[in-house]
Design an enzyme around this catalytic site. Structure first.
Site, PDB file in Angstrom:
ATOM      1  N   LEU A 189      38.675  52.692  42.881  1.00 25.94           N
ATOM      2  CA  LEU A 189      39.251  52.353  41.569  1.00 25.94           C
ATOM      3  C   LEU A 189      38.473  51.226  40.870  1.00 25.94           C
ATOM      4  O   LEU A 189      37.768  51.455  39.882  1.00 25.94           O
ATOM      5  CB  LEU A 189      40.722  51.959  41.765  1.00 25.94           C
ATOM      6  CG  LEU A 189      41.501  51.548  40.533  1.00 25.94           C
ATOM      7  CD1 LEU A 189      41.655  52.688  39.536  1.00 25.94           C
ATOM      8  CD2 LEU A 189      42.901  51.045  40.931  1.00 25.94           C
ATOM      9  N   LYS A 198      33.810  42.378  46.421  1.00 23.89           N
ATOM     10  CA  LYS A 198      33.963  43.756  45.927  1.00 23.89           C
ATOM     11  C   LYS A 198      34.266  44.717  47.068  1.00 23.89           C
ATOM     12  O   LYS A 198      33.555  44.745  48.073  1.00 23.89           O
ATOM     13  CB  LYS A 198      32.708  44.182  45.166  1.00 23.89           C
ATOM     14  CG  LYS A 198      32.623  43.485  43.826  1.00 23.89           C
ATOM     15  CD  LYS A 198      31.567  44.052  42.907  1.00 23.89           C
ATOM     16  CE  LYS A 198      31.622  43.316  41.568  1.00 23.89           C
ATOM     17  NZ  LYS A 198      30.430  43.515  40.772  1.00 23.89           N
ATOM     18  N   GLY A 199      35.319  45.487  46.903  1.00 21.96           N
ATOM     19  CA  GLY A 199      35.682  46.484  47.903  1.00 21.96           C
ATOM     20  C   GLY A 199      36.443  45.913  49.091  1.00 21.96           C
ATOM     21  O   GLY A 199      36.876  46.644  49.972  1.00 21.96           O
ATOM     22  N   ARG A 222      42.506  42.060  49.845  1.00 23.80           N
ATOM     23  CA  ARG A 222      42.930  40.764  49.298  1.00 23.80           C
ATOM     24  C   ARG A 222      42.893  39.668  50.376  1.00 23.80           C
ATOM     25  O   ARG A 222      42.393  38.566  50.142  1.00 23.80           O
ATOM     26  CB  ARG A 222      44.352  40.883  48.731  1.00 23.80           C
ATOM     27  CG  ARG A 222      44.752  39.703  47.874  1.00 23.80           C
ATOM     28  CD  ARG A 222      46.187  39.837  47.374  1.00 23.80           C
ATOM     29  NE  ARG A 222      46.433  41.133  46.764  1.00 23.80           N
ATOM     30  CZ  ARG A 222      47.644  41.624  46.501  1.00 23.80           C
ATOM     31  NH1 ARG A 222      48.717  40.891  46.764  1.00 23.80           N
ATOM     32  NH2 ARG A 222      47.791  42.819  45.955  1.00 23.80           N
ATOM     33  N   SER A 282      41.602  53.610  47.239  1.00 24.04           N
ATOM     34  CA  SER A 282      41.352  52.228  46.815  1.00 24.04           C
ATOM     35  C   SER A 282      41.990  51.226  47.772  1.00 24.04           C
ATOM     36  O   SER A 282      43.056  51.485  48.329  1.00 24.04           O
ATOM     37  CB  SER A 282      41.957  52.031  45.417  1.00 24.04           C
ATOM     38  OG  SER A 282      42.026  50.658  45.100  1.00 24.04           O
ATOM     39  N   SER A 334      43.166  48.504  46.698  1.00 23.79           N
ATOM     40  CA  SER A 334      44.071  47.678  45.893  1.00 23.79           C
ATOM     41  C   SER A 334      45.540  48.049  46.054  1.00 23.79           C
ATOM     42  O   SER A 334      45.923  49.207  45.974  1.00 23.79           O
ATOM     43  CB  SER A 334      43.701  47.788  44.415  1.00 23.79           C
ATOM     44  OG  SER A 334      44.656  47.084  43.642  1.00 23.79           O
ATOM     45  N   ASN A 361      47.501  46.970  43.855  1.00 23.47           N
ATOM     46  CA  ASN A 361      47.916  47.051  42.448  1.00 23.47           C
ATOM     47  C   ASN A 361      47.539  48.382  41.809  1.00 23.47           C
ATOM     48  O   ASN A 361      47.712  48.547  40.587  1.00 23.47           O
ATOM     49  CB  ASN A 361      47.255  45.924  41.649  1.00 23.47           C
ATOM     50  CG  ASN A 361      47.796  44.559  42.044  1.00 23.47           C
ATOM     51  OD1 ASN A 361      48.985  44.290  41.890  1.00 23.47           O
ATOM     52  ND2 ASN A 361      46.951  43.715  42.596  1.00 23.47           N
ATOM     53  N   GLU A 398      31.842  55.391  44.897  1.00 18.59           N
ATOM     54  CA  GLU A 398      32.000  53.995  45.315  1.00 18.59           C
ATOM     55  C   GLU A 398      31.029  53.055  44.615  1.00 18.59           C
ATOM     56  O   GLU A 398      29.906  53.440  44.320  1.00 18.59           O
ATOM     57  CB  GLU A 398      31.748  53.877  46.822  1.00 18.59           C
ATOM     58  CG  GLU A 398      32.989  53.766  47.671  1.00 18.59           C
ATOM     59  CD  GLU A 398      33.812  52.511  47.432  1.00 18.59           C
ATOM     60  OE1 GLU A 398      33.341  51.579  46.745  1.00 18.59           O
ATOM     61  OE2 GLU A 398      34.946  52.457  47.911  1.00 18.59           O
TER      62      GLU A 398
END
Ligand code: BG6
Ligand code: MG
Length: 224
Positions: free
Chosen positions: A26, A61-62, A65, A130, A132, A134, A185
């Protein structure tokens, strides 16, 4: 960079029509959110008393968190107790979400919506893969949730890229074996994850910064 010709059935530029599924990262592939992650991490670094540069941000990146926070603390030479780490990551996320809530369609990267539409029209199955947590909010904000047959995000996996879990789950959700899928990616950890999962990978970005992919595009516009 080589411009790929959009031949009706060659959706990926491999000259191979056996690929039936596309799995998209994403952040950095479909949507330009790296700048928001950077601003939020920089603010946290500022609170902790050190500077965090864009070059430092490349390392995030990637990356999940929790791991991003570890890298940030390493950059600043700061150590925090576990409960303080949780609070810090959650503060960073609150700031990041503020940016996401203010974001509009202009955050979509070039060609993203057109290419997703082209794949759907051509009968290619499409998944999100992803890191994430979020992702649902981002898909909803940008009105692109309807393009996906399956969404595998940071809420659905226990192992971060470069582990292939996120992409293997994506292929499984599409009902396809990994070798019938291609992953898009923009991060090294993601390229490695896809290769470990037995998938082809299209790197979105500069080949010299993203070694290991099967081919490269500068943006999804190249494949529209
Ligand atoms: C990845 C980003 O897609 O998601 C990383 O490239 C980010 O930079 C990771 O840390 C986790 O994102 P989130 O939204 O769950 O904090
Ligand atoms: Mg990415």
């Amino acid at each position: 960079m080589q411009k790929m010709t959009a031949n009706e059935t060659d959706f990926f530029g491999f000259g191979d029509s056996s690929i039936k599924g596309a799995i998209f990262d994403l952040d950095g592939v479909l949507v330009d959110t790296a700048k928001y992650h950077y601003l939020a991490w920089k603010r946290l670094a500022g609170e902790l008393g050190f500077d965090f540069t864009e070059a430092d941000n490349e390392r995030l990146k990637g990356v999940s968190r929790a791991r991003s926070l570890e890298i940030l603390l390493e950059v600043g030479g700061v150590s925090l107790a576990e409960n303080e780490k949780e609070k810090a990551a959650s503060r960073k996320n609150d700031w990041y979400v503020e940016y996401l809530l203010a974001m509009d369609d202009s955050a979509l990267l070039s060609g993203a919506a057109d290419y997703l539409a082209r794949l759907r029209k051509g009968g290619i199955r499409v998944a999100l893969g992803s890191a994430s947590k979020n992702a649902p909010l981002i898909l909803e904000r940008l009105n692109i949730a309807g393009f996906f047959d399956a969404v595998i995000d940071g809420n659905a996996v226990s192992k971060a890229k470069p582990d292939p879990e996120v992409f293997l789950k994506g292929a499984e959700a599409l009902g396809l074996s990994p070798e019938l899928c291609v992953v898009f990616e923009d991060a090294l950890a993601g390229v490695e994850a896809a290769k470990r999962g037995g998938m082809k990978v299209i790197g979105v970005g500069k080949p010299e910064l993203l070694p290991g992919a099967d081919r490269y595009v500068s943006s999804l516009r190249d494949l529209c």
